[in-house]
Design an enzyme around this catalytic site. Sequence first.
Site, PDB file in Angstrom:
ATOM      1  N   LYS A   1       0.946  -1.086   0.166  1.00 37.98           N
ATOM      2  CA  LYS A   1      -0.106  -0.184  -0.145  1.00 37.98           C
ATOM      3  C   LYS A   1       0.935   1.400   0.042  1.00 37.98           C
ATOM      4  O   LYS A   1       0.644   2.230  -0.844  1.00 37.98           O
ATOM      5  CB  LYS A   1      -1.043   0.038   1.229  1.00 37.98           C
ATOM      6  CG  LYS A   1      -1.910  -1.140   1.277  1.00 37.98           C
ATOM      7  CD  LYS A   1      -2.791  -0.955   2.598  1.00 37.98           C
ATOM      8  CE  LYS A   1      -2.468  -0.996   3.925  1.00 37.98           C
ATOM      9  NZ  LYS A   1      -1.851  -2.555   3.918  1.00 37.98           N
TER      10      LYS A   1
ATOM     11  N   ARG B   1      -0.272  -9.686  12.819  1.00 37.88           N
ATOM     12  CA  ARG B   1      -0.853  -8.517  12.338  1.00 37.88           C
ATOM     13  C   ARG B   1      -1.906  -9.124  11.190  1.00 37.88           C
ATOM     14  O   ARG B   1      -2.741  -8.771  10.512  1.00 37.88           O
ATOM     15  CB  ARG B   1       0.082  -7.771  11.621  1.00 37.88           C
ATOM     16  CG  ARG B   1       0.761  -6.707  12.629  1.00 37.88           C
ATOM     17  CD  ARG B   1       2.295  -6.448  12.094  1.00 37.88           C
ATOM     18  NE  ARG B   1       2.301  -5.548  11.142  1.00 37.88           N
ATOM     19  CZ  ARG B   1       3.371  -5.337  10.388  1.00 37.88           C
ATOM     20  NH1 ARG B   1       4.656  -5.862  10.828  1.00 37.88           N
ATOM     21  NH2 ARG B   1       3.207  -4.469   9.290  1.00 37.88           N
TER      22      ARG B   1
ATOM     23  N   ARG C   1      -9.721   0.208   8.968  1.00 39.01           N
ATOM     24  CA  ARG C   1      -9.180  -1.356   9.203  1.00 39.01           C
ATOM     25  C   ARG C   1     -10.321  -2.030  10.023  1.00 39.01           C
ATOM     26  O   ARG C   1      -9.873  -3.017  10.241  1.00 39.01           O
ATOM     27  CB  ARG C   1      -7.849  -1.101  10.181  1.00 39.01           C
ATOM     28  CG  ARG C   1      -6.580  -1.395   9.207  1.00 39.01           C
ATOM     29  CD  ARG C   1      -5.352  -1.192  10.168  1.00 39.01           C
ATOM     30  NE  ARG C   1      -4.149  -2.103   9.657  1.00 39.01           N
ATOM     31  CZ  ARG C   1      -3.344  -1.425   8.962  1.00 39.01           C
ATOM     32  NH1 ARG C   1      -3.297  -0.180   8.877  1.00 39.01           N
ATOM     33  NH2 ARG C   1      -2.191  -2.121   8.694  1.00 39.01           N
TER      34      ARG C   1
ATOM     35  N   ARG D   1      11.572  -6.441   4.797  1.00 36.79           N
ATOM     36  CA  ARG D   1      11.634  -5.137   5.285  1.00 36.79           C
ATOM     37  C   ARG D   1      12.186  -4.924   6.517  1.00 36.79           C
ATOM     38  O   ARG D   1      12.915  -3.859   6.808  1.00 36.79           O
ATOM     39  CB  ARG D   1       9.917  -4.455   5.138  1.00 36.79           C
ATOM     40  CG  ARG D   1       9.704  -2.950   5.223  1.00 36.79           C
ATOM     41  CD  ARG D   1       8.544  -2.571   5.011  1.00 36.79           C
ATOM     42  NE  ARG D   1       7.674  -2.684   6.248  1.00 36.79           N
ATOM     43  CZ  ARG D   1       6.422  -2.552   5.963  1.00 36.79           C
ATOM     44  NH1 ARG D   1       5.821  -2.194   5.067  1.00 36.79           N
ATOM     45  NH2 ARG D   1       5.496  -2.899   7.114  1.00 36.79           N
TER      46      ARG D   1
ATOM     47  N   ARG E   1      11.504  -1.157  11.992  1.00 34.12           N
ATOM     48  CA  ARG E   1      10.355  -1.002  12.653  1.00 34.12           C
ATOM     49  C   ARG E   1      10.247  -2.182  13.458  1.00 34.12           C
ATOM     50  O   ARG E   1      10.537  -3.458  12.908  1.00 34.12           O
ATOM     51  CB  ARG E   1       9.211  -1.359  11.323  1.00 34.12           C
ATOM     52  CG  ARG E   1       8.613   0.163  10.914  1.00 34.12           C
ATOM     53  CD  ARG E   1       7.678  -0.131   9.768  1.00 34.12           C
ATOM     54  NE  ARG E   1       6.352  -0.865  10.099  1.00 34.12           N
ATOM     55  CZ  ARG E   1       5.277  -0.790   9.370  1.00 34.12           C
ATOM     56  NH1 ARG E   1       5.319  -0.169   8.389  1.00 34.12           N
ATOM     57  NH2 ARG E   1       4.273  -1.298   9.807  1.00 34.12           N
TER      58      ARG E   1
HETATM   59  P1  ADP Z   1       1.210  -2.505   7.480  1.00 32.22           P
HETATM   60  O1  ADP Z   1       0.076  -2.096   6.605  1.00 32.22           O
HETATM   61  O2  ADP Z   1       2.645  -2.749   6.854  1.00 32.22           O
HETATM   62  O3  ADP Z   1       0.640  -3.382   8.742  1.00 32.22           O
HETATM   63  P2  ADP Z   1       0.746   0.151   9.025  1.00 32.22           P
HETATM   64  O4  ADP Z   1       2.095   1.125   8.873  1.00 32.22           O
HETATM   65  O5  ADP Z   1      -0.343   0.613   8.047  1.00 32.22           O
HETATM   66  O6  ADP Z   1       1.608  -1.019   8.401  1.00 32.22           O
HETATM   67  O7  ADP Z   1       0.387  -0.133  10.392  1.00 32.22           O
HETATM   68  C1  ADP Z   1       1.212  -0.607  11.389  1.00 32.22           C
HETATM   69  C2  ADP Z   1       0.266  -0.632  12.794  1.00 32.22           C
HETATM   70  O8  ADP Z   1      -0.303   0.643  13.011  1.00 32.22           O
HETATM   71  C3  ADP Z   1      -0.877  -1.541  12.468  1.00 32.22           C
HETATM   72  O9  ADP Z   1      -0.262  -2.945  12.955  1.00 32.22           O
HETATM   73  C4  ADP Z   1      -1.791  -1.146  13.604  1.00 32.22           C
HETATM   74  O10 ADP Z   1      -1.188  -1.389  15.187  1.00 32.22           O
HETATM   75  C5  ADP Z   1      -1.525   0.410  13.824  1.00 32.22           C
HETATM   76  N1  ADP Z   1      -2.358   0.986  12.816  1.00 32.22           N
HETATM   77  C6  ADP Z   1      -2.342   1.623  11.670  1.00 32.22           C
HETATM   78  N2  ADP Z   1      -3.566   1.997  11.044  1.00 32.22           N
HETATM   79  C7  ADP Z   1      -4.416   1.538  12.095  1.00 32.22           C
HETATM   80  C8  ADP Z   1      -6.017   1.649  11.922  1.00 32.22           C
HETATM   81  N3  ADP Z   1      -6.635   2.461  11.015  1.00 32.22           N
HETATM   82  N4  ADP Z   1      -6.594   1.253  12.906  1.00 32.22           N
HETATM   83  C9  ADP Z   1      -5.771   0.673  14.078  1.00 32.22           C
HETATM   84  N5  ADP Z   1      -4.666   0.519  14.087  1.00 32.22           N
HETATM   85  C10 ADP Z   1      -3.849   1.079  13.045  1.00 32.22           C
END
Ligand code: ADP
Length: 192
Positions: free
Chosen positions: A14, A147, A89, A129, A135
């Site tokens: 994404k 996740r 999400r 990554r 991270r």
């Molecule tokens: P990825 O898509 O690679 O998992 P992100 O950077 O989008 O990574 O998200 C990393 C973490 O941030 C998620 O595992 C969650 O803990 C938190 N997070 C991100 N966006 C949301 C959301 N919309 N609602 C709840 N938690 C979120």
Amino acid sequence: MINIVLFGPPGSGKGTQAQNLIEKFNLKQISTGDLFRHNIKNETELGTLAKSYMDKGELVPDQVTIDMLVDELKKPTQAAGFIFDGFPRTAKQTEALETIVQDVLGDKIDLCLALVVEDETLVGRLLKRGETSGRSDDADEGIIRNRIKEYYAKTAEVAELYKQQGKYVEVNGVGEISEISEKLYAEIEKIK
Ligand code: ADP
């Protein structure tokens, strides 16, 4: 305006694709993951709270995430629309987004573009990554798998909601980055 939800499991690409889309269509990306990481780096109260969930591979509570998104959406921009990356999400966030976009922008979500990648490929990508991203949620296979588990438990249903609205399109997320971008561009052109 064009408002797009970029959807897919962790590691589906994404963030990478959002970069290409913002340039191509002059959009502003809002990545909730990036916003949380920014808060963690700056040691804000929100960052400390978010970190306690992110480090376990769990979702941050809805209301915290929604409030942060509203603040971001209210910032003035010259962009021609938004790309929501990592949001919504959950079903609750999906409903909230509709309301927020209506209230703040007087607009709607046009399209949910979903990147499809199978689980073992995701795990491999995220571990790779993690070698360079710094991270903590990419460094451990157990957290990565959690996740993906959270994605199926809470996030996959977001797709159903957009399907019901006839706004959901899937694109194969495996292949050359530029080829995947071209497919996404084509879907956006259709709704312009
Ligand atoms: P990825 O898509 O690679 O998992 P992100 O950077 O989008 O990574 O998200 C990393 C973490 O941030 C998620 O595992 C969650 O803990 C938190 N997070 C991100 N966006 C949301 C959301 N919309 N609602 C709840 N938690 C979120």
